[in-house]
Structure formats: structure tokens, C-alpha cells
Scaffold this active site. Structure first.
Site, short mmCIF file in Angstrom:
data_model
loop_
_atom_site.label_atom_id
_atom_site.label_comp_id
_atom_site.label_asym_id
_atom_site.label_seq_id
_atom_site.Cartn_x
_atom_site.Cartn_y
_atom_site.Cartn_z
N CYS A 132 0.84 -1.20 0.00
CA CYS A 132 0.00 0.00 0.00
C CYS A 132 0.88 1.25 0.00
O CYS A 132 1.39 1.67 1.05
CB CYS A 132 -0.92 0.00 1.22
SG CYS A 132 -1.97 1.47 1.34
N CYS A 135 -0.44 4.06 2.19
CA CYS A 135 -0.25 3.83 3.62
C CYS A 135 1.18 4.09 4.07
O CYS A 135 1.42 4.68 5.13
CB CYS A 135 -0.61 2.39 3.98
SG CYS A 135 -2.21 1.81 3.40
N ASP A 136 2.14 3.63 3.29
CA ASP A 136 3.53 3.59 3.75
C ASP A 136 4.49 4.49 2.99
O ASP A 136 5.67 4.57 3.34
CB ASP A 136 4.04 2.14 3.65
CG ASP A 136 3.22 1.18 4.50
OD1 ASP A 136 2.78 1.60 5.58
OD2 ASP A 136 3.02 0.03 4.07
#
Length: 301
Positions: A132, A135-136
Site C-alpha cells: 500500500c 499507507c507507507d
């Protein structure tokens, strides 16, 4: 007992909730994650959902959920561990032991990221390997990252990461991309994105965190120095619960056409879990509507 139980709160499930409400059915949505809106929440930008050009996926998902909530949708948080049908009644068993009964089920549990299945992938997940970018990506500001894949998600992830990373490699096993031409063009025009084509990942290497990835490119081994590996090679349908219940194709997708009718009586598949040519937000939302129409016809009959 409900008329309809909707499994999943992504675009397909929330669309089904809207149509179930308008049809006057008793229903509830079961979601694994509290206030979830599905995989769309992890998409940086959505340019192809009618009327919402340029919106980020999280905001679009929130709008879907707000619509469903405004129509009185009941949400039940829990993980489904078992499905069965006895005497024309579906029983949905949750991990906490709760059992919910319904005349019909809309199965809209979506799909999960597919893994590469190479050495180092599991070892470095959370330490440089991610599925992701949204997300990261922030953890790799000013660093070098590698995106694996050639579809819309991979190109979109690369463009997102290019805003903060020093260098972004896109590794793809073919010489051409599956992604739409506009995304490819944007990536080609982005100075810190570099294509590594006809290359297959062989191993992710590192110490405490990722330091590189080994590739097989045109018959030769190549080492690529990178701080992060973002895997975007497709998805696997979340259909393990349906083994022995509904017919699946050889890739694990529920066999169902646009009516969303499955081989299991009273069960309807919507969204990324069913066999279809195009898996996009707009087709998932359409599935939610079609599934409720089919469920309503089933109940009336």
C-alpha cells in the site's frame, strides 16, 4: 432474521445497502474493519468515477458510506468465519460466535493484494516491503523505492511515490503496460521515475531493512539498489469462505454474470469477487444495485 445480509462495506456492499434501503428490505452490512470503505480508501486519486474527477479514494469511500448511513444502514462489525444454508435460511457465523440469519446473502468481500512469492518478501514485509503506497509511502521520503507491476495500481503508486521519493523504479515483466495510456504517459514524463522492463523479481535482500532487489532481466541477473519495494501485481479474491458453497473459476472468483446470481441459492456476488472483465469502482457500485434487484426477485419468488 433479515431479508438481506451484505458481507463487505466496500463500494459494492455500500451500493447494495443503498438499494436495499430503497427497496424496503430489512438488511445489515457486516464489515471486518470499523467504519471501513474497502480497498478504495487506499487509492490516492480517482479520475474515472463519474462526477468526482480527481477525488482521493478515502474521500470517495467516505461519501459512499455517508450515503448508506443517511438511509439508515445497520453496520455490524465482525469477521465472518462460516457460511451455511439450512431450510432456505442463510446462517452467517462471526468470530465472536454471533450467528446472524438471513433469507439472502450479498457476498461483497472484495480482494486482497497478491504477493510475489519470492525470497525475502515475507521477511521484509513491514521493513521495506509494502502492498500500500498510500499507507507507507511517507516512510520513504527522499529515498529510492521500487514498484512491482504494470497495471493502473502500479503506475498510480509510482506517481504518488514520485512526489516525495528521490527515485522510483517501476519493474514490469513485460515490455508493455496494462495500465491506461494516460497513467503511462504521466509516468514517462516524471523525471524521477525510471522503467525497468522485461524484468522479473527474484529476491528481496537487506539487513535490518530492504537494501535491494534481485531481478532476472532478459536472461541476466540484475541487482537494483532500493530502500523500499511496493508490490502491485494484482489481487486475489477473498472467497475462501465459499469453497464447497458456490462455484468458483480457476482463479478463485465467484462465477456470476451481471445479475450477480451465484450457483448457491439465495447468494449473490458483487464487486471484485465475481467473474467480470472490468474491476473498477463504478462496476462494483453497479454490482451492488444488480445484486439487490436479484435478491429482491428471489425473495418475492
Amino acid at each position: 432474521m433479515y431479508d438481506v445480509i451484505i458481507l463487505g462495506s466496500g463500494p459494492a456492499g455500500l451500493s447494495a445497502a443503498v438499494y436495499a434501503s430503497r427497496a424496503g428490505l430489512s438488511f445489515a452490512v457486516i464489515e471486518k474493519e470499523y467504519m471501513g470503505t474497502g480497498q478504495i480508501a487506499y487509492t490516492e486519486q480517482v479520475d474515472n468515477y463519474l462526477g468526482y474527477y480527481g477525488i482521493d479514494g478515502f474521500s470517495l469511500g467516505e461519501k459512499f458510506r455517508e450515503h448508506a448511513e443517511a438511509l439508515g444502514t445497520e453496520f455490524i462489525e465482525g469477521e465472518v468465519t462460516e457460511l451455511s444454508r439450512t431450510d432456505s435460511i442463510w446462517k452467517v457465523v462471526l468470530s465472536d460466535g454471533n450467528i446472524i440469519e438471513s433469507k439472502t446473502v450479498i457476498y461483497a468481500l472484495g480482494a486482497s493484494p497478491k504477493k510475489l512469492g519470492i525470497a525475502g518478501e515475507e521477511e521484509f514485509t513491514g521493513r521495506g516491503v509494502s502492498y500500500c503506497a498510500l499507507c507507507d509511502g511517507a516512510f520513504f521520503e527522499g529515498k529510492t523505492v521500487t514498484v512491482i507491476g504494470g497495471g493502473d495500481t502500479a503506475l498510480g503508486d509510482a506517481l504518488y511515490l514520485s512526489k516525495t521519493a528521490e527515485k522510483v523504479y517501476i519493474v514490469h515483466r513485460r515490455n508493455e503496460f496494462r495500465a491506461n495510456a494516460l497513467l503511462v504517459k504521466k509516468a514517462e514524463e516524471t523525471a524521477n521515475i525510471q522503467f525497468v522492463l522485461e524484468a522479473v523479481p527474484a529476491e528481496i535482500i537487506g539487513d535490518d531493512s530492504v537494501t535491494g532487489i534481485k531481478l532476472n532481466q532478459k536472461g541476466s541477473e540484475k541487482n537494483l539498489s532500493t530502500n523500499g519495494v511496493f508490490v502491485a501485481v494484482g489481487s486475489l479474491p477473498n472467497t475462501a469462505l465459499l469453497n464447497g458453497i458456490a462455484d468458483l473459476d480457476d482463479r478463485g472468483y465467484v462465477i456470476a454474470d451481471e445479475s450477480c446470481i451465484t450457483s448457491a441459492e439465495g447468494m449473490f456476488a458483487a464487486g471484485d469477487v465475481r467473474t467480470k472483465a472490468v474491476r473498477q469502482v463504478i462496476t462494483a457500485a453497479a454490482d451492488g444495485a444488480n445484486a439487490i434487484v436479484s435478491a429482491l426477485n428471489f425473495i418475492n419468488e
